[in-house]
Design a protein around this motif. Structure first.
Motif, PDB file in Angstrom:
ATOM      1  N   MET A  70       0.830  -1.202   0.000  1.00  0.00           N
ATOM      2  CA  MET A  70       0.000   0.000   0.000  1.00  0.00           C
ATOM      3  C   MET A  70       0.867   1.255   0.000  1.00  0.00           C
ATOM      4  O   MET A  70       0.619   2.193  -0.761  1.00  0.00           O
ATOM      5  CB  MET A  70      -0.914  -0.008   1.215  1.00  0.00           C
ATOM      6  N   LEU A  71       1.887   1.287   0.843  1.00  0.00           N
ATOM      7  CA  LEU A  71       2.755   2.467   0.913  1.00  0.00           C
ATOM      8  C   LEU A  71       3.557   2.659  -0.371  1.00  0.00           C
ATOM      9  O   LEU A  71       3.756   3.797  -0.825  1.00  0.00           O
ATOM     10  CB  LEU A  71       3.696   2.353   2.115  1.00  0.00           C
ATOM     11  N   LEU A  72       4.015   1.567  -0.967  1.00  0.00           N
ATOM     12  CA  LEU A  72       4.743   1.684  -2.241  1.00  0.00           C
ATOM     13  C   LEU A  72       3.842   2.220  -3.354  1.00  0.00           C
ATOM     14  O   LEU A  72       4.259   3.088  -4.134  1.00  0.00           O
ATOM     15  CB  LEU A  72       5.334   0.328  -2.636  1.00  0.00           C
ATOM     16  N   LYS A  73       2.622   1.727  -3.413  1.00  0.00           N
ATOM     17  CA  LYS A  73       1.688   2.231  -4.431  1.00  0.00           C
ATOM     18  C   LYS A  73       1.355   3.699  -4.189  1.00  0.00           C
ATOM     19  O   LYS A  73       1.332   4.500  -5.125  1.00  0.00           O
ATOM     20  CB  LYS A  73       0.403   1.397  -4.457  1.00  0.00           C
ATOM     21  N   ALA A  74       1.107   4.061  -2.934  1.00  0.00           N
ATOM     22  CA  ALA A  74       0.803   5.457  -2.617  1.00  0.00           C
ATOM     23  C   ALA A  74       1.992   6.360  -2.947  1.00  0.00           C
ATOM     24  O   ALA A  74       1.824   7.463  -3.470  1.00  0.00           O
ATOM     25  CB  ALA A  74       0.428   5.593  -1.150  1.00  0.00           C
ATOM     26  N   GLY A  75       3.201   5.887  -2.660  1.00  0.00           N
ATOM     27  CA  GLY A  75       4.396   6.667  -2.986  1.00  0.00           C
ATOM     28  C   GLY A  75       4.554   6.896  -4.478  1.00  0.00           C
ATOM     29  O   GLY A  75       4.900   8.002  -4.917  1.00  0.00           O
ATOM     30  N   LEU A  76       4.304   5.872  -5.270  1.00  0.00           N
ATOM     31  CA  LEU A  76       4.372   6.032  -6.731  1.00  0.00           C
ATOM     32  C   LEU A  76       3.326   7.017  -7.233  1.00  0.00           C
ATOM     33  O   LEU A  76       3.613   7.872  -8.074  1.00  0.00           O
ATOM     34  CB  LEU A  76       4.157   4.682  -7.422  1.00  0.00           C
ATOM     35  N   ILE A  77       2.125   6.902  -6.718  1.00  0.00           N
ATOM     36  CA  ILE A  77       1.056   7.798  -7.165  1.00  0.00           C
ATOM     37  C   ILE A  77       1.366   9.235  -6.793  1.00  0.00           C
ATOM     38  O   ILE A  77       1.226  10.153  -7.608  1.00  0.00           O
ATOM     39  CB  ILE A  77      -0.298   7.337  -6.578  1.00  0.00           C
ATOM     40  N   VAL A  78       1.814   9.448  -5.566  1.00  0.00           N
ATOM     41  CA  VAL A  78       2.134  10.814  -5.129  1.00  0.00           C
ATOM     42  C   VAL A  78       3.315  11.366  -5.911  1.00  0.00           C
ATOM     43  O   VAL A  78       3.303  12.516  -6.346  1.00  0.00           O
ATOM     44  CB  VAL A  78       2.408  10.842  -3.608  1.00  0.00           C
ATOM     45  N   ALA A  79       4.343  10.557  -6.115  1.00  0.00           N
ATOM     46  CA  ALA A  79       5.549  11.040  -6.787  1.00  0.00           C
ATOM     47  C   ALA A  79       5.308  11.378  -8.250  1.00  0.00           C
ATOM     48  O   ALA A  79       5.761  12.420  -8.730  1.00  0.00           O
ATOM     49  CB  ALA A  79       6.659   9.993  -6.672  1.00  0.00           C
ATOM     50  N   VAL A  80       4.577  10.541  -8.953  1.00  0.00           N
ATOM     51  CA  VAL A  80       4.454  10.737 -10.405  1.00  0.00           C
ATOM     52  C   VAL A  80       3.163  11.440 -10.775  1.00  0.00           C
ATOM     53  O   VAL A  80       3.189  12.480 -11.433  1.00  0.00           O
ATOM     54  CB  VAL A  80       4.568   9.383 -11.143  1.00  0.00           C
ATOM     55  N   PHE A  81       2.024  10.911 -10.361  1.00  0.00           N
ATOM     56  CA  PHE A  81       0.760  11.482 -10.814  1.00  0.00           C
ATOM     57  C   PHE A  81       0.418  12.804 -10.123  1.00  0.00           C
ATOM     58  O   PHE A  81      -0.311  13.619 -10.675  1.00  0.00           O
ATOM     59  CB  PHE A  81      -0.378  10.476 -10.644  1.00  0.00           C
ATOM     60  N   MET A  82       0.939  13.002  -8.897  1.00  0.00           N
ATOM     61  CA  MET A  82       0.728  14.284  -8.229  1.00  0.00           C
ATOM     62  C   MET A  82       1.949  15.192  -8.408  1.00  0.00           C
ATOM     63  O   MET A  82       2.026  16.255  -7.799  1.00  0.00           O
ATOM     64  CB  MET A  82       0.423  14.057  -6.746  1.00  0.00           C
ATOM     65  N   HIS A  83       2.911  14.748  -9.208  1.00  0.00           N
ATOM     66  CA  HIS A  83       4.087  15.532  -9.615  1.00  0.00           C
ATOM     67  C   HIS A  83       4.961  15.953  -8.446  1.00  0.00           C
ATOM     68  O   HIS A  83       5.661  16.964  -8.529  1.00  0.00           O
ATOM     69  CB  HIS A  83       3.667  16.761 -10.428  1.00  0.00           C
ATOM     70  N   MET A  84       4.964  15.210  -7.349  1.00  0.00           N
ATOM     71  CA  MET A  84       5.796  15.578  -6.206  1.00  0.00           C
ATOM     72  C   MET A  84       7.275  15.310  -6.477  1.00  0.00           C
ATOM     73  O   MET A  84       8.132  15.899  -5.831  1.00  0.00           O
ATOM     74  CB  MET A  84       5.357  14.832  -4.958  1.00  0.00           C
ATOM     75  N   ALA A  85       7.595  14.433  -7.400  1.00  0.00           N
ATOM     76  CA  ALA A  85       8.992  14.149  -7.718  1.00  0.00           C
ATOM     77  C   ALA A  85       9.672  15.364  -8.344  1.00  0.00           C
ATOM     78  O   ALA A  85      10.893  15.477  -8.307  1.00  0.00           O
ATOM     79  CB  ALA A  85       9.094  12.947  -8.653  1.00  0.00           C
TER      80      ALA A  85
END
Length: 115
Positions: free
Chosen positions: A57-72
């Protein structure tokens, strides 16, 4: 009409990410979701089950936040504004979990059915 042209050119000059990035993230989300499903399929139990589910769950949330929410691609200060409070919240939850064990033990000791 000059404003419409200026707005369109500003939109074109915005940051564009290659479609390959989104496909790779989608593939990783699919792999992590499959792993989460396999935890149930193999009927894992106890701490291992919950640890794996939370990890996926945390890995999926991290990917979503980093890429789709442009946090990276955001400023480091904005990332700290999001990550530091969430990390503090996790620390406080961990402290409450440890304290709950102590509370349960003291209740069982002092309120046992023979006293």
């Amino acid at each position: 009409m000059a404003q419409a042209t200026a707005g369109a050119s500003a939109h074109v000059q915005g940051q564009q990410h290659p479609i390959k990035l989104y496909l790779v993230v989608w593939a990783w989300l699919f792999i992590l979701s499959t792993g989460s499903y396999l935890v149930d399929y193999f009927q894992l139990e106890g701490g291992l089950r919950y640890s794996l589910i939370i990890l996926f769950m945390l890995l999926k949330a991290g990917l979503i936040v980093a890429v789709f929410m442009h946090m990276a691609w955001e400023r480091l200060a904005l990332v700290y504004v999001i990550l530091v409070p969430m990390s503090a919240l996790l620390v406080f939850v961990a402290i409450m979990v440890f304290e709950s064990d102590h509370t349960l033990l003291s209740r069982l000791t002092f309120f046992a059915a023979g006293h």
